[in-house]
Design a protein around this motif. Structure first.
Motif, mmCIF file in Angstrom:
data_model
loop_
_atom_site.group_PDB
_atom_site.id
_atom_site.type_symbol
_atom_site.label_atom_id
_atom_site.label_comp_id
_atom_site.label_asym_id
_atom_site.label_seq_id
_atom_site.Cartn_x
_atom_site.Cartn_y
_atom_site.Cartn_z
ATOM 1 N N ILE A 403 29.102 10.298 6.773
ATOM 2 C CA ILE A 403 30.201 11.718 5.876
ATOM 3 C C ILE A 403 30.820 12.652 7.514
ATOM 4 O O ILE A 403 31.657 12.789 7.152
ATOM 5 C CB ILE A 403 29.143 12.877 5.360
ATOM 6 C CG1 ILE A 403 28.572 12.111 4.308
ATOM 7 C CG2 ILE A 403 29.683 13.958 5.335
ATOM 8 C CD1 ILE A 403 29.259 12.188 2.784
ATOM 9 N N TYR A 404 30.357 13.075 8.701
ATOM 10 C CA TYR A 404 30.676 14.186 9.554
ATOM 11 C C TYR A 404 31.546 12.833 10.544
ATOM 12 O O TYR A 404 32.574 13.148 10.707
ATOM 13 C CB TYR A 404 29.919 14.511 10.611
ATOM 14 C CG TYR A 404 28.995 15.617 9.203
ATOM 15 C CD1 TYR A 404 29.578 17.290 8.673
ATOM 16 C CD2 TYR A 404 27.343 15.059 8.646
ATOM 17 C CE1 TYR A 404 28.450 18.128 8.724
ATOM 18 C CE2 TYR A 404 27.005 16.346 7.985
ATOM 19 C CZ TYR A 404 27.009 17.935 7.920
ATOM 20 O OH TYR A 404 26.989 17.844 6.535
ATOM 21 N N ARG A 407 34.785 11.588 9.663
ATOM 22 C CA ARG A 407 35.849 11.921 8.368
ATOM 23 C C ARG A 407 36.518 12.698 9.977
ATOM 24 O O ARG A 407 38.059 12.921 10.198
ATOM 25 C CB ARG A 407 35.081 13.341 8.273
ATOM 26 C CG ARG A 407 36.131 13.577 6.658
ATOM 27 C CD ARG A 407 35.998 15.207 6.204
ATOM 28 N NE ARG A 407 35.552 16.448 6.514
ATOM 29 C CZ ARG A 407 36.668 17.366 7.309
ATOM 30 N NH1 ARG A 407 37.609 16.689 7.243
ATOM 31 N NH2 ARG A 407 36.015 18.011 8.003
ATOM 32 N N ASN A 415 34.905 10.888 3.966
ATOM 33 C CA ASN A 415 33.806 9.978 4.519
ATOM 34 C C ASN A 415 33.830 8.893 4.225
ATOM 35 O O ASN A 415 34.844 8.257 2.887
ATOM 36 C CB ASN A 415 32.822 11.136 3.531
ATOM 37 C CG ASN A 415 33.013 10.667 2.029
ATOM 38 O OD1 ASN A 415 32.604 9.901 2.292
ATOM 39 N ND2 ASN A 415 33.242 11.863 1.275
#
Lengths: 460, 415
Positions: A403-404, A407, A415
Motif C-alpha cells: 500500500i504505502y 505508491r 497501490n
C-alpha cells in the motif's frame, strides 16, 4: 303431505328453535370473523409479520365452517332427536371439526415453511421434506384425535408411533443434523445455487446443487466437492455470490522490512531543521513521514509525520505543527513532492514568523534514513477469493509494502492491489474503490479490514 | 552450530509465535536463509554478567534456530585491563575519568595479545562494546565484514577516550547504536537498533497473583493502596530524591505508597552512599518503601512492576532505560524523563507521560492516580508499542537485516 303440515303446525317449535339457533350462531360467526380479521389486519400492520397472509388465507373460509359445525352441534343438542342420534351427530360433527382444523393447520404449516425457506413451489429438497413431514405429523395427530373422539384407545398407537420415531431417529442420526442445517441455510438465504463460496477449511467453488443432506460445489479446477450441510453450517464461509474470475497473472505477496540508518545529523530549531532537510535524500523524508505510522500502528487516528510531531510537542509551535500535519500525503505523487511541500511550509512560516525556539538537550530532531528490504512471502493469489484469504493472514509489513511503499516510494501512483485487480482481473471498479481508500487515516489493521470489506462487498 | 559452553536461554523461537505471530517468525526464517553460508562471530568480553552477555545468551540460540551459523567468543584479559575498560565505559558515559598513557598502552597490549590468540573465523565479525574494539586492526590482513555494536550511551562521551576509540571504529564496515542521541559523526554507516526485552524471561513473563502477593507481603507493602514504583539501581542520575519529593507532594491529597526498588553494585561504591541518602530523605514516612533488592531477583522486580499502579523513571540521565519497556510490557502507565532512549519508548500522552521536572512529575502522578481510564489507555498503548518495537524478536530481525545489508547497497534491497 297433509300429515306433514299437521305435524309441523303442532310441533313448529321443535323445528324452528334448532333452526334459529343454527342461524344465530352462523350470523355470530360471520360477525366474529369480521372482527377477528380486522384485528389481525391491525396486528399485521404493527408487527409486519411475513406469515400474516398465509394465516389469513388459510383461515378465512374454515372459520365460518367451524361456526357452521358449532351451530349444527348446538342445534342437534336442542332438537327433539333421541339421545342416540344426538350422540352420533356429536361424534360426526367433532370428527369433521378435527379434520377441518388439521387441514387448516397443515395448510398454514406448508405456507410458512415455504415462506421461510424462500421456496414458493417447494422445489428444494429440504423444503419439500419439511412440508411432507409436517403434513404427516398433523395427519397422525388428527387421526389420533378422531379415534379418541370415537372412544378408541389411542395409547397403543402412541406407543407404536414413539417406537417408530425412535427407530427413524436412530437410523437418521447423522442425516438429521444435515437436514436441519439445510433448512437453516435455506431459511437464512445464506447460499443459493450459483453462488461462489469459500470455506475456512479451504474448499472453494460454485454451488451446483443443495439437497436435504449436502451441498455440491464445483471447484475452479472442475472437481465436484460434496459438503455435508452440517459441516457447511458450522464453517466460516465467504460467499462471493458470482463465480470468481481467474487472474491472468497471479498476485505474489511480498513483505517489507526496514533498517534504520542514523545520519548523525540533528536539528535543534526550525532553521536547522529546514536547512538539513533540504539536503536529505528521499529515504530520510520517507522514514519521517511514515515512522509514527509504522511504530504506533495500533493508534488511530495516528499523529502525522515526525516533523509535525516534533515541532508541536518539542518546540511547542502548534501552528506550524498543525500546518505540517495537515499536508495530505495521499494526494502527493511521490516522496520528492512531500519533501518540497514540507520545506515550503516551514519556509513560508519562517518568513512571516521568525522562530528561535530551541529543543531541550537530548530532544533534538535526529535525521534517520530508512532502508527497505523487500522479500517474497509464500503467499500467492489467483483470484479475489484467494486474495482475501491471504490478506487475512499476511503480516502487517506485507500490507504496508503493497500500500504505502508501492505508491509513494516505488512511485507506482497507486497501490499494488489496485494495479493487480485492474490489470490481471479486469475489475476496474473494485480497483478504483481500493485505490480511493486513504491509508493515512487508518491503522494498518483497520486498513486490512477495510480492503477485505471492499472486496467482499463488491461480490455481494 | 553454537558454542555450548556458556549459559544460554532455553527459549525456542516457536515460543514467541503466540506473542508476535507466526508470520513474524516466518520472516525471521526467511532472513536467516538469506545468510546461509555466512558465519557470524560475536566477540565481547564475558560470557556471564552484564547486559551484553545477557543479550547474547538470548540472541545466539534464537539466531541458531532460524538457521544462522552463529558463534560467540570472548577476548581474554587480566584484571588491570578490565579496570581500564571500566574507565573507558564510564568516560564514554560522560563521567570524568583520568586515563594515563600507560592505561591506553595496556589496552593496546591486551588487544594485541587477543589479535594473536583469538581465531577470527567469521565471515561477519560482530564486536560488542569498546573492550574488543581494537580487534578490527586485523581487518587489513584478513578482510571479512566487521560490525561494531555499541551498547553504551555515547551522547556525551569524554573526548579523549572517544577520540582514542574513534581510531578503531572508523575501521569497521558499520556501527550500531541504541538511540539516535548516541550517533556520532562517523565516515561509516551507523544503524539504529534499540535494545529489547525478552517477554519470556523471568523479568517479564506473566506471574500468578499469588506470586505477586507473596513478594508484596515479603516487603511489607500494602496490597490495597495505590503503588508508585521506580525500579533502578541507587544512583543520583536516576533521581530517587526527586521521586520522593514528587511523591510527598502528591501524598498530601492522594492516598498512595512509593516503592523505590533497586540494588547496590559492588563495582559502584557510590550506590551505597546514594542508598543511605535516599533512606535519610525518606525518613520515617510509612508510605515510602526503599527496597535494596539483591542481584538476579528478576521475579521480585517483575512482581513489583506488575503490582504497581504507576511506574516512574525520573532519571536525570539515561542510557536506554529498558525498565521503561519492561513497565510498558506489563501495561503500566509510565511517567518518565525525556532523556536517553526514553523518548523512543514513551511518546508523550500516547504511550506514557514525559516530564522534565519534579513539578511535571507531580502533575503527571496526580493525573494518572486519579484518571484510571486514561492510565489504562496509556498502559495498553505502551504494551502494543513494546510488542511492535522493543521485543527481542525485533532486535534479532534488525541484526539480520544489518548483516544482509553488509552485502548490499541502495535505499531498497530486493531479497
Amino acid at each position: 303431505m297433509t300429515q306433514w303440515l299437521e305435524w309441523l303446525s303442532d310441533n313448529w317449535t321443535i323445528v324452528l328453535v334448532p333452526f334459529l339457533v343454527f342461524a344465530s350462531i352462523y350470523v355470530i360467526g360471520l360477525w366474529i370473523r369480521i372482527l377477528l380479521f380486522r384485528y389481525l389486519g391491525g396486528w399485521h400492520s404493527w408487527t409486519k409479520w411475513r406469515g400474516h397472509q398465509a394465516v389469513a388465507n388459510s383461515t378465512r373460509r374454515p372459520i365460518l365452517d367451524w361456526f357452521i359445525l358449532l351451530g349444527a352441534y348446538i342445534a342437534v343438542q336442542v332438537s327433539a332427536l333421541s339421545a342416540v342420534y344426538k350422540l352420533l351427530a356429536g361424534l360426526i360433527i367433532s370428527s369433521l371439526f378435527i379434520i377441518s382444523l388439521a387441514w387448516v393447520v397443515a395448510n398454514i404449516s406448508d405456507k410458512l415453511i415455504r415462506l421461510y425457506s424462500d421456496d414458493e413451489n417447494a422445489s428444494k429438497q429440504p423444503t419439500r421434506i419439511g412440508v411432507n413431514v409436517s403434513r404427516a405429523i398433523i395427519g397422525i395427530i388428527a387421526a389420533l384425535g378422531i379415534l379418541s373422539v370415537w372412544g378408541v384407545p389411542v395409547s397403543p398407537f402412541l406407543l407404536i408411533i414413539v417406537v417408530i420415531l425412535l427407530v427413524i431417529g436412530l437410523a437418521l442420526r447423522d442425516t438429521i443434523p444435515n437436514y436441519i442445517s439445510g433448512l437453516q441455510m435455506s431459511s437464512g438465504k445464506q447460499i443459493k445455487v450459483g453462488d461462489f463460496i469459500k470455506l475456512d477449511s479451504g474448499e472453494a467453488g460454485q454451488i451446483t446443487a443443495i439437497n436435504w443432506q449436502n451441498t455440491q460445489i464445483k471447484s475452479l479446477q472442475g472437481e465436484d466437492i460434496i459438503i455435508p450441510n452440517s459441516k457447511l453450517a458450522r464453517a466460516t464461509l465467504v460467499n462471493y455470490g458470482r463465480p470468481l474470475k481467474k487472474a491472468t497473472d497471479p498476485f505474489h505477496f511480498y513483505t517489507r522490512l526496514h533498517l534504520r540508518e542514523l545520519t548523525g545529523l540533528k536539528a535543534g530549531n526550525l532553521t536547522e531543521l529546514v536547512t538539513i532537510l533540504k539536503d536529505m535524500p528521499d529515504a530520510v523524508v520517507y522514514y519521517h513521514v511514515h515512522h509514527f505510522l509504522e511504530e504506533h500502528l495500533f493508534l488511530a487516528p495516528e499523529p502525522a509525520n515526525d516533523f509535525a510531531l516534533w515541532i508541536s510537542n518539542t518546540l511547542g509551535n502548534d501552528i506550524l505543527g498543525e500546518r505540517l500535519a495537515s499536508i495530505d500525503t495521499f494526494t502527493l505523487p511521490n516522496i520528492s513532492a512531500v519533501k518540497t511541500r514540507l520545506i515550503d511550509t516551514i519556509e513560508d512560516y519562517l518568513r512571516n514568523n521568525p522562530d528561535s525556539r530551541k529543543a531541550p538537550e537530548e530532544e533534538e530532531f535526529h535525521f534517520v534514513r530508512s532502508i527497505s528490504f523487500i522479500l517474497p512471502t509464500p503467499y500467492v493469489a489467483h483470484d479475489l477469493g484467494e486474495f482475501v484469504e491471504v490478506l487475512r493472514k499476511v503480516t502487517i509489513d506485507s500490507i504496508y509494502f503493497h500500500i504505502y511503499e508501492a505508491r509513494l516510494r516505488l512511485q507506482k501512483g497507486t497501490n499494488d492491489f489496485s494495479i493487480w485487480i485492474s490489470d490481471s482481473l479486469g475489475e476496474k471498479e473494485l480497483a478504483d474503490r481500493i485505490s480511493n481508500i486513504d491509508p493515512y487515516v487508518y491503522t494498518l489493521e483497520n486498513l486490512r479490514s477495510r480492503i477485505i470489506e471492499q472486496v467482499e462487498a463488491y461480490f455481494r | 552450530m553454537i558454542d555450548q559452553h556458556h549459559g544460554q536461554s532455553t527459549a525456542k523461537i516457536e515460543d514467541y509465535e503466540p506473542i508476535v505471530g507466526r508470520g513474524y517468525i516466518e520472516e525471521l526464517r526467511l532472513l536467516g536463509a538469506r545468510l546461509s553460508g555466512k558465519t557470524i562471530q560475536n566477540i565481547n568480553s564475558t560470557y556471564v554478567g552484564g547486559g551484553v552477555a545477557e543479550i547474547l545468551s538470548h540472541l545466539v540460540p534464537l539466531c541458531n534456530q532460524i538457521g544462522v551459523d552463529i558463534h560467540w567468543d570472548i577476548i581474554k584479559g587480566a584484571g588491570p585491563f578490565f579496570d581500564v575498560t571500566k574507565k573507558f565505559h564510564n568516560a564514554l558515559h560522560g563521567k570524568i575519568e583520568t586515563l594515563t598513557e600507560e592505561e591506553f598502552a595496556l589496552f593496546m597490549e591486551t588487544s594485541q595479545n587477543n589479535l594473536r590468540d583469538l581465531p577470527l573465523y567469521g565471515d561477519i565479525i560482530f564486536i560488542h562494546d569498546p573492550q574488543p574494539a581494537a580487534l578490527v586492526l586485523k581487518k587489513k590482513e584478513i578482510g571479512k565484514k566487521w560490525v561494531w555494536r555499541c551498547h553504551i550511551d555515547l551522547s556525551d562521551p569524554d573526548p579523549k577516550v572517544w577520540g582514542f576509540l574513534h581510531n578503531f571504529v572508523v575501521g569497521y564496515d558499520s556501527a550500531i547504536f541504541s538511540s539516535p542521541n548516541f550517533a556520532q559523526k562517523l565516515p561509516i554507516p551507523q544503524y539504529l537498533i534499540p535494545p529489547s526485552i525478552d517477554p519470556l524471561s523471568d523479568k517479564n513473563r506473566d506471574l500468578l497473583p499469588e506470586t505477586i502477593n507473596s513478594v508484596l507481603k515479603k516487603y511489607n507493602l500494602n496490597l490495597d493502596k495505590p503503588m508508585v514504583v521506580q525500579v533502578s539501581r541507587f544512583d543520583y542520575l536516576k533521581d530517587p530524591i526527586g521521586v520522593i519529593a514528587a511523591f510527598e507532594r502528591v501524598r498530601h491529597n492522594l492516598d498512595c505508597q512509593l516503592v523505590l526498588a533497586g540494588g547496590t553494585a559492588s563495582d559502584d561504591p557510590e550506590s551505597i552512599t546514594v542508598l543511605k541518602d535516599v533512606r535519610e530523605r525518606a525518613g520515617n514516612n510509612p508510605d515510602i518503601h526503599i527496597l535494596d533488592i539483591p542481584p538476579n531477583s528478576d521475579i521480585e522486580i517483575n512482581a513489583l512492576q506488575r503490582a504497581a499502579t504507576v511506574i516512574m523513571q525520573k532519571s536525570l540521565k539515561e542510557g536506554f532505560a529498558l525498565t521503561v519497556s519492561e513497565a510498558l510490557w506489563k501495561k503500566k502507565p509510565v511517567i518518565a524523563s525525556a532523556v536517553g532512549g526514553i523518548p523512543l519508548q514513551v511518546k508523550n500522552r500516547f504511550t506514557g507521560l514525559l516530564v522534565h521536572s519534579i513539578d511535571g512529575a507531580v502533575y503527571a502522578l496526580r493525573q494518572l492516580l486519579t484518571n484510571q481510564e486514561f492510565a489504562a489507555w496509556l498502559g495498553e498503548n505502551g504494551h502494543q508499542h513494546v510488542k511492535q518495537n522493543f521485543l527481542i524478536t525485533r532486535e534479532l530481525r534488525d541484526y539480520l537485516l544489518c548483516f544482509i545489508y553488509l552485502y548490499s547497497s541502495g535505499d531498497v534491497v530486493y531479497l
